[in-house]
Write an enzyme that holds these catalytic residues in place. Structure first.
Site, mmCIF file in Angstrom:
data_model
loop_
_atom_site.group_PDB
_atom_site.id
_atom_site.type_symbol
_atom_site.label_atom_id
_atom_site.label_comp_id
_atom_site.label_asym_id
_atom_site.label_seq_id
_atom_site.Cartn_x
_atom_site.Cartn_y
_atom_site.Cartn_z
ATOM 1 N N GLY A 78 -7.435 -8.946 -53.910
ATOM 2 C CA GLY A 78 -6.315 -8.757 -54.085
ATOM 3 C C GLY A 78 -4.962 -9.754 -52.499
ATOM 4 N N GLN A 93 2.388 -10.078 -47.540
ATOM 5 C CA GLN A 93 1.415 -10.435 -47.181
ATOM 6 C C GLN A 93 2.586 -12.239 -47.001
ATOM 7 O OE1 GLN A 93 -1.895 -9.042 -48.897
ATOM 8 N NE2 GLN A 93 -3.104 -9.343 -47.140
ATOM 9 N N CYS A 125 -9.332 -7.755 -44.621
ATOM 10 C CA CYS A 125 -7.565 -8.250 -45.278
ATOM 11 C C CYS A 125 -6.785 -9.582 -44.660
ATOM 12 C CB CYS A 125 -6.643 -6.835 -44.515
ATOM 13 S SG CYS A 125 -5.071 -7.290 -44.561
ATOM 14 N N LEU A 126 -6.576 -9.722 -45.440
ATOM 15 C CA LEU A 126 -6.399 -11.305 -45.395
ATOM 16 C C LEU A 126 -5.752 -11.956 -44.297
ATOM 17 C CD1 LEU A 126 -5.954 -12.777 -48.675
ATOM 18 C CD2 LEU A 126 -8.116 -12.569 -47.681
ATOM 19 N N HIS A 151 -5.126 -0.533 -51.647
ATOM 20 C CA HIS A 151 -4.629 -1.193 -50.440
ATOM 21 C C HIS A 151 -3.426 -2.499 -50.633
ATOM 22 C CE1 HIS A 151 -6.559 -4.143 -46.884
ATOM 23 N NE2 HIS A 151 -5.160 -5.187 -47.425
ATOM 24 N N GLU A 152 -3.403 -2.888 -51.348
ATOM 25 C CA GLU A 152 -2.525 -3.540 -52.160
ATOM 26 C C GLU A 152 -0.996 -2.815 -51.730
ATOM 27 O OE1 GLU A 152 -3.135 -6.647 -51.976
ATOM 28 O OE2 GLU A 152 -5.168 -6.641 -51.541
ATOM 29 N N HIS A 178 0.316 -2.302 -48.831
ATOM 30 C CA HIS A 178 1.187 -2.956 -48.054
ATOM 31 C C HIS A 178 2.553 -3.429 -48.821
ATOM 32 C CE1 HIS A 178 -1.883 -6.183 -45.865
ATOM 33 N NE2 HIS A 178 -2.509 -6.266 -47.438
HETATM 34 O O1 K1U Z 1 -5.183 -7.924 -49.103
HETATM 35 C C1 K1U Z 1 -6.003 -8.636 -48.413
HETATM 36 O O2 K1U Z 1 -6.093 -8.713 -47.698
HETATM 37 C C2 K1U Z 1 -6.987 -8.746 -49.644
HETATM 38 C C3 K1U Z 1 -8.155 -8.022 -49.374
HETATM 39 C C4 K1U Z 1 -8.034 -6.504 -50.061
HETATM 40 C C5 K1U Z 1 -9.533 -5.627 -50.915
HETATM 41 C C6 K1U Z 1 -10.870 -5.814 -50.381
HETATM 42 C C7 K1U Z 1 -11.900 -5.033 -49.316
HETATM 43 C C8 K1U Z 1 -11.304 -4.095 -49.735
HETATM 44 C C9 K1U Z 1 -9.759 -3.195 -49.908
HETATM 45 C C10 K1U Z 1 -8.879 -4.734 -50.764
HETATM 46 C C11 K1U Z 1 -9.211 -9.277 -49.544
HETATM 47 O O3 K1U Z 1 -9.538 -9.728 -49.877
HETATM 48 S S1 K1U Z 1 -9.998 -8.811 -48.052
HETATM 49 C C12 K1U Z 1 -11.807 -10.139 -48.741
HETATM 50 C C13 K1U Z 1 -12.503 -9.331 -49.393
HETATM 51 O O4 K1U Z 1 -12.575 -8.615 -49.734
HETATM 52 C C14 K1U Z 1 -13.610 -10.809 -50.103
HETATM 53 C C15 K1U Z 1 -13.285 -12.145 -50.502
HETATM 54 C C16 K1U Z 1 -14.009 -12.743 -51.069
HETATM 55 C C17 K1U Z 1 -15.200 -12.304 -51.996
HETATM 56 C C18 K1U Z 1 -14.837 -11.213 -51.854
HETATM 57 C C19 K1U Z 1 -14.577 -10.259 -50.732
HETATM 58 ZN ZN ZN Z 2 -4.430 -6.846 -46.939
#
Ligand code: K1U
Ligand code: ZN
Length: 181
Positions: free
Chosen positions: A46, A51, A91-92, A133-134, A137
């Site tokens: 996401g 972000q 979270c990225l 979560h998004e 943000h």
């Molecule tokens: O919003 C963001 O920063 C993205 C975040 C979204 C998220 C992940 C987990 C739970 C709720 C919201 C991410 O994508 S973190 C990376 C991640 O979860 C992932 C990366 C690669 C493959 C699978 C998962």
């Molecule tokens: Zn995030």
């Protein structure tokens, strides 16, 4: 298409509330394409416009294994939510940190698609968690806000250390991962 820079906690720009989109046009669709490219490259499931320092109510999500189910939500609104789901979230904007957060298990939401048309969707499991979560943000809220102040402080210090060491993306942060107790 372009890879956009992702802001990292505790950057104050992550705390800005995003504005409603009043026109879904080619410029907005370009932003959506760039957000997908940025999210897939990170990689993540996401990304919110906040972000990438664009303060418009736009999120992109793809929870598929093969990165082939892109979903766009413009001006997303949660109409209803029920149940409780507890999941490890990442979270990225907080690279290398995963913590358990409680959210609604099932949500109903309304948004515009990239053609500017209104749609409604029922979501549960990872999709529901990711969309919540998004949307947080877009409201200037981060998943670390659901943790204790002490934990948030430790995460902030860990990220400051990562920055000093020149570790500035999720993949590199995971290689150097140390638990936040
Ligand atoms: O919003 C963001 O920063 C993205 C975040 C979204 C998220 C992940 C987990 C739970 C709720 C919201 C991410 O994508 S973190 C990376 C991640 O979860 C992932 C990366 C690669 C493959 C699978 C998962
Ligand atoms: Zn995030």
């Amino acid at each position: 298409m372009a890879i956009l820079d992702i802001l990292h906690f505790p950057d104050p720009r992550l705390r800005q509330r995003a504005a409603e989109v009043d026109q879904v046009d080619d410029q907005l669709r370009q932003l959506v394409d760039d957000m997908f490219e940025t999210m897939y490259q990170a990689p993540g499931i996401g990304l919110a416009a906040t972000q990438v320092d664009v303060h418009k109510r736009v999120i992109v999500v793809d929870i598929s294994k093969d990165q082939d189910e892109p979903r766009v939500f413009i001006n997303p609104e949660i109409l209803a939510g029920d149940g409780v789901e507890e999941m490890d979230e990442g979270c990225l904007s907080v690279p290398g940190v995963y913590e358990r957060v409680q959210r609604a298990e099932h949500i109903r939401l309304r948004a515009l698609n990239s053609a500017g048309e209104v749609f409604e969707l029922e979501a549960d499991g990872l999709l529901a968690v990711c969309v919540q979560h998004e949307i947080d943000h877009l409201d200037g809220k981060l998943f670390v806000d659901y943790l204790s102040q002490l934990k948030r402080q430790r995460i902030r210090k860990k990220l400051e250390k990562q920055r000093r060491l020149g570790i500035d993306d999720t993949a590199a942060a995971e290689k150097h991962a140390e638990p936040v107790i």
